[in-house]
Design a protein around this motif. Sequence first.
Motif, PDB file in Angstrom:
ATOM      1  N   THR A  95       1.927  -7.101   2.424  1.00 24.67           N
ATOM      2  CA  THR A  95       1.845  -8.364   3.148  1.00 24.67           C
ATOM      3  C   THR A  95       3.063  -9.258   2.913  1.00 24.67           C
ATOM      4  OG1 THR A  95       0.715  -9.611   1.373  1.00 24.67           O
ATOM      5  CG2 THR A  95      -0.656  -8.253   2.818  1.00 24.67           C
TER       6      THR A  95
ATOM      7  N   ARG B 108      -4.549  -7.101  14.927  1.00 22.50           N
ATOM      8  CA  ARG B 108      -3.529  -6.684  13.958  1.00 22.50           C
ATOM      9  C   ARG B 108      -2.559  -5.689  14.585  1.00 22.50           C
ATOM     10  NH1 ARG B 108      -6.359  -3.585   9.589  1.00 22.50           N
ATOM     11  NH2 ARG B 108      -6.051  -1.852  11.011  1.00 22.50           N
ATOM     12  N   SER B 109      -3.080  -4.729  15.329  1.00 19.62           N
ATOM     13  CA  SER B 109      -2.215  -3.740  15.975  1.00 19.62           C
ATOM     14  C   SER B 109      -1.293  -4.389  17.000  1.00 19.62           C
ATOM     15  CB  SER B 109      -3.071  -2.659  16.644  1.00 19.62           C
ATOM     16  OG  SER B 109      -3.835  -1.956  15.691  1.00 19.62           O
TER      17      SER B 109
ATOM     18  N   ALA C 208      -2.260   0.417   7.364  1.00 18.77           N
ATOM     19  CA  ALA C 208      -3.307  -0.607   7.387  1.00 18.77           C
ATOM     20  C   ALA C 208      -4.670   0.062   7.550  1.00 18.77           C
ATOM     21  CB  ALA C 208      -3.058  -1.601   8.515  1.00 18.77           C
TER      22      ALA C 208
ATOM     23  N   ALA D 299       3.335  -0.307   8.673  1.00 20.07           N
ATOM     24  CA  ALA D 299       2.110  -1.091   8.522  1.00 20.07           C
ATOM     25  C   ALA D 299       1.020  -0.611   9.469  1.00 20.07           C
ATOM     26  CB  ALA D 299       2.410  -2.570   8.756  1.00 20.07           C
TER      27      ALA D 299
ATOM     28  N   THR E 248      -2.260  -3.721  -2.776  1.00 23.51           N
ATOM     29  CA  THR E 248      -1.806  -3.701  -1.391  1.00 23.51           C
ATOM     30  C   THR E 248      -1.148  -4.997  -0.948  1.00 23.51           C
ATOM     31  OG1 THR E 248      -4.118  -4.212  -0.869  1.00 23.51           O
ATOM     32  CG2 THR E 248      -3.412  -1.953  -0.562  1.00 23.51           C
TER      33      THR E 248
ATOM     34  N   LEU F  53      -2.689  -9.407   8.038  1.00 20.48           N
ATOM     35  CA  LEU F  53      -2.747  -8.352   7.021  1.00 20.48           C
ATOM     36  C   LEU F  53      -3.418  -8.866   5.754  1.00 20.48           C
ATOM     37  CD1 LEU F  53       0.762  -6.697   7.447  1.00 20.48           C
ATOM     38  CD2 LEU F  53      -1.450  -5.616   7.871  1.00 20.48           C
TER      39      LEU F  53
ATOM     40  N   THR G  19      -7.013  -8.785   6.472  1.00 20.39           N
ATOM     41  CA  THR G  19      -7.500  -7.405   6.460  1.00 20.39           C
ATOM     42  C   THR G  19      -7.800  -6.933   5.050  1.00 20.39           C
ATOM     43  OG1 THR G  19      -6.332  -6.800   8.487  1.00 20.39           O
ATOM     44  CG2 THR G  19      -6.903  -5.013   6.977  1.00 20.39           C
ATOM     45  N   TYR G  20      -6.803  -7.059   4.174  1.00 16.96           N
ATOM     46  CA  TYR G  20      -7.005  -6.601   2.801  1.00 16.96           C
ATOM     47  C   TYR G  20      -7.946  -7.520   2.038  1.00 16.96           C
ATOM     48  CZ  TYR G  20      -3.367  -3.135   3.480  1.00 16.96           C
ATOM     49  OH  TYR G  20      -2.650  -2.056   3.928  1.00 16.96           O
TER      50      TYR G  20
ATOM     51  N   HIS H 295       1.834   1.482   0.676  1.00 13.98           N
ATOM     52  CA  HIS H 295       2.117   0.083   0.980  1.00 13.98           C
ATOM     53  C   HIS H 295       3.319  -0.425   0.187  1.00 13.98           C
ATOM     54  CE1 HIS H 295      -0.908   0.544  -2.215  1.00 13.98           C
ATOM     55  NE2 HIS H 295      -0.239  -0.420  -2.811  1.00 13.98           N
TER      56      HIS H 295
ATOM     57  N   GLU I 222      -8.930  -5.681  13.834  1.00 17.29           N
ATOM     58  CA  GLU I 222      -8.070  -4.492  13.853  1.00 17.29           C
ATOM     59  C   GLU I 222      -7.208  -4.460  15.119  1.00 17.29           C
ATOM     60  OE1 GLU I 222     -10.621  -1.160  13.490  1.00 17.29           O
ATOM     61  OE2 GLU I 222     -11.042  -1.460  11.352  1.00 17.29           O
TER      62      GLU I 222
END
Length: 378
Positions: free
Chosen positions: A120, A76-77, A36, A32, A116, A100, A103-104, A263, A73
């Motif tokens: 998730t 998320r990381s 991502a 991911a 995608t 996630l 994000t998408y 993905h 971002e």
Amino acid sequence: MRLADKFDRWVEDGPFTSEDLGIYRIIYALGALLVAPDIAWLSDYPDFMFRPPPGPLQLLSGFPSPATLIGLEVLRSVILIMLGLGIWTKYVSLAAWFILSATYGVTFCLGKVDHTILLTLPPLVLAFANWGNCFSVDALRRRSESAGQAQWPLRLLALLIGWGFFAAGLTKALTGWLSFSSQASRGYFVLGFVTQDRTHWLARWIAEHDVLAAWEVVDWMTVAFELSVLISLPWWRAFRITLAVATIFHLVVLLIMNIDFSHAVVAYGAFVSWGATARRISSSRIGRSGLRVLESRRQLLTGAGGRILLMVLAIAVGAGAWFLMVSPTGTISTGPIGSNLIIVIGALIGLTYLTFEARAAVTEIRRQRAGSAEQPVP
């Protein structure tokens, strides 16, 4: 036996172990991180182009600011690294699903919704499979024997993946995809080749050797594949064989049409027997050598030094994933490297699994023939 009892037994029947899910959790987090997307560029678009899909994103009046997107971002990381390490796994898994999805979801606000969503699903479902029971900081904290691995979350994840492909295949079948008067796959290929610079790998060779009959076969094979994922769901062996074929299918799509399905490949990893694979590798000569090296360095992984080492490793993984995500080298496109690598590795794993299955089938046929030949003729 009642039908409900049979269903309960089917739901809880499965080959997966805590070791399988523990290894997959680490693989998922790394995958991911690699696939991502960078989303900071969305802030450059004017708000009149903001077309959010149905859901909570409709509460926004436009694209978020650059600081907000970069903050998303970074968060998320951090969450994905915590998931890989297995820290507060269940809650971090749910947080990974949420961030996630956000994000998408933001990328979908330009009007195009991709597949995608498959990426998730694993943290949302496997949070309830306790995939932090092995190879995690949580497991080191508890130091207690865990109960048997629940199988129903894997059945649910398989159902969600199968239904996603089934809906896509059924839509194609009902909207003229299989018409002999046109080749839908060819249309997508030409559109991407001409307008989206999808000219890499085998794309130019395919464009020079344009065979309508071959494209028609691709149309039918695509629909058959997408429908087969759900149809194979009742049998784990058939389902895993179908996913193995899917990994090769995604590699072919990447090579010909330059479409990234990494993905989906990351999601398929939930159904690999990672524990058995790790045991087979550890019993090999290279594996035994690696274990001896790790055993000699055990002290480095314990105490304060171990925590510092884990922190440095986490920062290195996060920085590497960021490097691939934002393509900082300018003229060299580093972004697709992680995704393409995942697709290639997934196809190699799928091909290996199919080879083992074919070998087992041939062995079984030979055994049955030998047994029937030994039986006396009446």
